[in-house]
Design a protein around this motif. Structure first.
Motif, PDB file in Angstrom:
ATOM      1  N   ALA A 183       0.906  -1.424   0.157  1.00  0.00           N
ATOM      2  CA  ALA A 183      -0.490   0.253   0.007  1.00  0.00           C
ATOM      3  C   ALA A 183       0.806   1.229  -0.144  1.00  0.00           C
ATOM      4  O   ALA A 183       0.627   2.237  -0.728  1.00  0.00           O
ATOM      5  N   ARG A 184       1.865   1.276   1.294  1.00  0.00           N
ATOM      6  CA  ARG A 184       2.737   2.446   0.991  1.00  0.00           C
ATOM      7  C   ARG A 184       3.613   2.379  -0.449  1.00  0.00           C
ATOM      8  O   ARG A 184       3.574   4.166  -0.792  1.00  0.00           O
ATOM      9  N   GLY A 185       3.966   1.464  -1.193  1.00  0.00           N
ATOM     10  CA  GLY A 185       4.602   1.435  -2.602  1.00  0.00           C
ATOM     11  C   GLY A 185       3.382   2.128  -2.921  1.00  0.00           C
ATOM     12  O   GLY A 185       3.578   3.195  -4.587  1.00  0.00           O
ATOM     13  N   LEU A 186       2.495   2.108  -3.601  1.00  0.00           N
ATOM     14  CA  LEU A 186       1.437   2.010  -4.733  1.00  0.00           C
ATOM     15  C   LEU A 186       1.372   3.943  -4.144  1.00  0.00           C
ATOM     16  O   LEU A 186       1.174   4.486  -4.855  1.00  0.00           O
ATOM     17  N   LEU A 187       1.236   4.313  -3.213  1.00  0.00           N
ATOM     18  CA  LEU A 187       0.853   5.358  -3.219  1.00  0.00           C
ATOM     19  C   LEU A 187       2.278   6.463  -3.622  1.00  0.00           C
ATOM     20  O   LEU A 187       1.745   7.235  -3.603  1.00  0.00           O
ATOM     21  N   LEU A 188       3.200   5.833  -3.311  1.00  0.00           N
ATOM     22  CA  LEU A 188       4.535   6.727  -3.370  1.00  0.00           C
ATOM     23  C   LEU A 188       4.417   6.469  -4.576  1.00  0.00           C
ATOM     24  O   LEU A 188       5.268   7.621  -5.321  1.00  0.00           O
ATOM     25  N   ARG A 189       3.812   5.508  -5.978  1.00  0.00           N
ATOM     26  CA  ARG A 189       4.825   5.380  -6.654  1.00  0.00           C
ATOM     27  C   ARG A 189       3.262   6.087  -7.680  1.00  0.00           C
ATOM     28  O   ARG A 189       3.619   7.217  -9.099  1.00  0.00           O
ATOM     29  N   ASN A 190       2.063   6.055  -6.977  1.00  0.00           N
ATOM     30  CA  ASN A 190       1.190   7.213  -7.419  1.00  0.00           C
ATOM     31  C   ASN A 190       0.190   8.227  -6.434  1.00  0.00           C
ATOM     32  O   ASN A 190      -1.081   7.405  -6.060  1.00  0.00           O
ATOM     33  N   PRO A 191       0.528   8.974  -6.322  1.00  0.00           N
ATOM     34  CA  PRO A 191      -0.119   9.982  -4.593  1.00  0.00           C
ATOM     35  C   PRO A 191      -0.896  10.481  -5.211  1.00  0.00           C
ATOM     36  O   PRO A 191      -1.970  11.428  -4.484  1.00  0.00           O
ATOM     37  N   ALA A 192      -1.424  10.140  -6.865  1.00  0.00           N
ATOM     38  CA  ALA A 192      -2.768  11.357  -7.086  1.00  0.00           C
ATOM     39  C   ALA A 192      -3.418   9.873  -6.789  1.00  0.00           C
ATOM     40  O   ALA A 192      -4.347  10.752  -6.499  1.00  0.00           O
ATOM     41  N   LEU A 193      -3.830   8.557  -5.688  1.00  0.00           N
ATOM     42  CA  LEU A 193      -4.557   7.799  -5.216  1.00  0.00           C
ATOM     43  C   LEU A 193      -5.003   9.169  -4.181  1.00  0.00           C
ATOM     44  O   LEU A 193      -5.552   8.217  -2.904  1.00  0.00           O
ATOM     45  N   LEU A 194      -4.121   9.776  -3.345  1.00  0.00           N
ATOM     46  CA  LEU A 194      -4.271  10.157  -2.124  1.00  0.00           C
ATOM     47  C   LEU A 194      -5.303  11.201  -2.542  1.00  0.00           C
ATOM     48  O   LEU A 194      -5.936  11.635  -1.680  1.00  0.00           O
ATOM     49  N   GLY A 195      -6.123  11.420  -3.561  1.00  0.00           N
ATOM     50  CA  GLY A 195      -7.149  12.783  -3.822  1.00  0.00           C
ATOM     51  C   GLY A 195      -8.909  11.718  -4.066  1.00  0.00           C
ATOM     52  O   GLY A 195      -9.313  12.532  -4.204  1.00  0.00           O
ATOM     53  N   VAL A 196      -8.379  10.610  -3.646  1.00  0.00           N
ATOM     54  CA  VAL A 196      -9.563   9.422  -4.042  1.00  0.00           C
ATOM     55  C   VAL A 196     -10.236   9.402  -2.642  1.00  0.00           C
ATOM     56  O   VAL A 196      -9.549   9.257  -1.755  1.00  0.00           O
ATOM     57  N   LYS A 197     -11.364  10.273  -2.999  1.00  0.00           N
ATOM     58  CA  LYS A 197     -12.404   9.260  -1.581  1.00  0.00           C
ATOM     59  C   LYS A 197     -12.397   8.078  -0.564  1.00  0.00           C
ATOM     60  O   LYS A 197     -12.867   7.369  -2.029  1.00  0.00           O
ATOM     61  N   PRO A 198     -11.567   7.708  -0.080  1.00  0.00           N
ATOM     62  CA  PRO A 198     -11.891   6.344   0.397  1.00  0.00           C
ATOM     63  C   PRO A 198     -12.696   5.400   0.696  1.00  0.00           C
ATOM     64  O   PRO A 198     -13.112   4.691  -0.090  1.00  0.00           O
ATOM     65  N   GLU A 199     -14.002   5.915   1.247  1.00  0.00           N
ATOM     66  CA  GLU A 199     -15.358   4.765   1.278  1.00  0.00           C
ATOM     67  C   GLU A 199     -15.704   5.079  -0.425  1.00  0.00           C
ATOM     68  O   GLU A 199     -16.650   4.764  -0.933  1.00  0.00           O
ATOM     69  N   GLY A 200     -15.272   6.456  -1.392  1.00  0.00           N
ATOM     70  CA  GLY A 200     -15.660   6.041  -3.235  1.00  0.00           C
ATOM     71  C   GLY A 200     -17.291   6.919  -2.666  1.00  0.00           C
ATOM     72  O   GLY A 200     -17.126   8.117  -1.627  1.00  0.00           O
TER      73      GLY A 200
END
Length: 164
Positions: free
Chosen positions: A84-101
């Motif tokens: 998960a940490r690697g995912l968000l470091l490779r694609n930090p734009a995912l931090l702007g996704v509403k967690p629950e959708g």
């Protein structure tokens, strides 16, 4: 604290260098938001990774910071903490996704992410250095054989012939 650290100064300067000329009075840059978001990134990811996140995607400094920790938690539950940490470091734009959708089905949120999210994060990280038109060029190159087949025009042969 992290919001007033030299690293935060650098993050804000990076953001301003990239976006200050594009902003108008209707959508001003709010430095306190940038600094608060950097502080939250530091709290969730630590100094070094927060700095790398901002370097990769400066827009994270304007995202909803309440998503950061929850998004990491959801991806950690789904894929394991390290992935998960690697995912968000490779694609930090995912931090702007509403967690629950969004909506009753949670469409597009971190909770609905599948293994393709991890795979695509590698593509995002690999294509980021080639700029925003790089992926378009990559798709264009990959489609050359199909274009040749449909049109009968020997594109590759013509280009390689010109190079000899």
């Amino acid at each position: 604290g992290a919001a007033t650290s030299p690293a935060a100064d650098d993050a804000v300067a990076l953001f301003n260098a990239k976006f200050a000329k594009k902003r108008t009075e209707r959508r001003p840059i709010v430095e306190s938001t940038l600094r608060s978001n950097f502080a939250e990134l530091v709290a969730v990811f630590g100094d070094t990774d927060a700095t790398e996140i901002v370097k990769a995607v400066p827009q994270t400094l304007e995202m909803d910071r309440s998503y950061f920790a929850r998004t990491l938690d959801i991806y950690s539950e789904k894929f394991g903490a390290e992935s998960a940490r690697g995912l968000l470091l490779r694609n930090p734009a995912l931090l702007g996704v509403k967690p629950e959708g969004w909506g009753p089905d949670g469409y597009g949120g971190a909770e609905s992410a599948g293994p393709e999210t991890i795979a695509l994060s590698y593509v995002v990280a690999a294509t980021r250095p080639i700029g925003k038109f790089g992926p378009i060029g990559l798709v264009g190159l990959l489609s050359v054989p199909g274009i040749e087949m449909v049109t009968g025009i020997p594109i590759r042969e013509t280009i390689f012939g010109a190079l000899n």
